[in-house]
Design a protein around this motif. Structure first.
Motif, PDB file in Angstrom:
ATOM      1  N   PHE A  23      55.741  38.186  38.488  1.00 37.32           N
ATOM      2  CA  PHE A  23      55.350  38.282  39.885  1.00 37.32           C
ATOM      3  C   PHE A  23      56.566  38.127  40.773  1.00 37.32           C
ATOM      4  CE2 PHE A  23      51.649  36.876  37.617  1.00 37.32           C
ATOM      5  CZ  PHE A  23      50.607  37.577  38.206  1.00 37.32           C
ATOM      6  N   LYS A  27      56.049  42.658  44.258  1.00 33.19           N
ATOM      7  CA  LYS A  27      55.850  43.461  43.059  1.00 33.19           C
ATOM      8  C   LYS A  27      55.279  42.603  41.932  1.00 33.19           C
ATOM      9  CE  LYS A  27      59.505  44.972  40.554  1.00 33.19           C
ATOM     10  NZ  LYS A  27      60.596  45.868  40.140  1.00 33.19           N
ATOM     11  N   VAL A  28      54.399  43.211  41.158  1.00 32.36           N
ATOM     12  CA  VAL A  28      53.947  42.627  39.896  1.00 32.36           C
ATOM     13  C   VAL A  28      54.289  43.630  38.806  1.00 32.36           C
ATOM     14  CG1 VAL A  28      51.575  43.514  40.075  1.00 32.36           C
ATOM     15  CG2 VAL A  28      52.043  41.550  38.639  1.00 32.36           C
ATOM     16  N   LEU A  44      46.707  46.933  44.071  1.00 30.75           N
ATOM     17  CA  LEU A  44      46.354  46.700  42.681  1.00 30.75           C
ATOM     18  C   LEU A  44      44.922  46.187  42.663  1.00 30.75           C
ATOM     19  CD1 LEU A  44      47.409  46.458  39.716  1.00 30.75           C
ATOM     20  CD2 LEU A  44      47.994  44.104  40.258  1.00 30.75           C
ATOM     21  N   SER A  55      40.578  43.993  44.773  1.00 30.54           N
ATOM     22  CA  SER A  55      41.869  44.620  45.018  1.00 30.54           C
ATOM     23  C   SER A  55      42.661  43.765  45.986  1.00 30.54           C
ATOM     24  CB  SER A  55      41.701  46.042  45.557  1.00 30.54           C
ATOM     25  OG  SER A  55      41.045  46.022  46.786  1.00 30.54           O
ATOM     26  N   ASP A  58      48.654  41.707  47.781  1.00 28.06           N
ATOM     27  CA  ASP A  58      49.434  40.566  47.315  1.00 28.06           C
ATOM     28  C   ASP A  58      48.941  40.207  45.915  1.00 28.06           C
ATOM     29  OD1 ASP A  58      50.554  38.074  46.768  1.00 28.06           O
ATOM     30  OD2 ASP A  58      50.437  37.430  48.856  1.00 28.06           O
ATOM     31  N   SER A  59      49.743  40.464  44.911  1.00 28.65           N
ATOM     32  CA  SER A  59      49.331  40.289  43.516  1.00 28.65           C
ATOM     33  C   SER A  59      49.013  38.841  43.161  1.00 28.65           C
ATOM     34  CB  SER A  59      50.413  40.827  42.585  1.00 28.65           C
ATOM     35  OG  SER A  59      51.626  40.137  42.790  1.00 28.65           O
ATOM     36  N   LEU A  66      45.070  38.582  35.652  1.00 27.12           N
ATOM     37  CA  LEU A  66      46.182  39.301  35.018  1.00 27.12           C
ATOM     38  C   LEU A  66      46.787  38.469  33.891  1.00 27.12           C
ATOM     39  CD1 LEU A  66      47.972  40.899  38.096  1.00 27.12           C
ATOM     40  CD2 LEU A  66      46.650  42.081  36.327  1.00 27.12           C
TER      41      LEU A  66
END
Length: 118
Positions: A23, A27-28, A44, A55, A58-59, A66
């Motif tokens: 993370f 980006k992830v 995502l 969704s 912000d991952s 995940l």
């Protein structure tokens, strides 16, 4: 940004084991065995079995589902050209990278020396 080509299958994800999830602020990254990877810098989505799709831009909001995928294998790949790539894992969870077709790169796929930018 560029969209997924209509003839692209990304079938090389099938049978790949998720070895790492990293993370960053924007980006992830999902790293699979055999040099396969997915970097997501845009929307995502994750759907866990029995749940609705969640969704996030912000991952961090999707970190728990995940991380639960570590060491699991991709059993199916679905491309909905030009806007999304969905990976189904052996536990039924679906991870979907979305190309919003906006002005910025949303995700990229790595397979060995090859890279696709969407």
């Amino acid at each position: 940004m560029y969209g997924i080509p209509a003839d692209e299958t990304f079938d090389f994800f099938e049978g790949r084991r998720l070895d790492a999830v990293t993370f960053g602020r924007y980006k992830v990254s999902l790293f699979f065995d055999e040099g396969v990877g997915l970097d997501v810098e845009g929307p995502l989505a994750v759907t866990v079995p029995g749940g609705d799709e969640r969704s996030a831009e912000d991952s961090r909001a999707l970190a728990a589902p995940l991380l639960d995928l570590l060491a699991l294998t991709v059993t199916a790949v679905r491309v909905d050209a030009p806007s999304s790539l969905a990976l189904t894992f052996e536990n039924g969870t679906i991870v979907r990278a979305i190309d919003d077709l906006g002005p910025y790169e949303c995700f990229d796929v790595h397979h060995g020396e090859r890279i696709w930018i969407m």
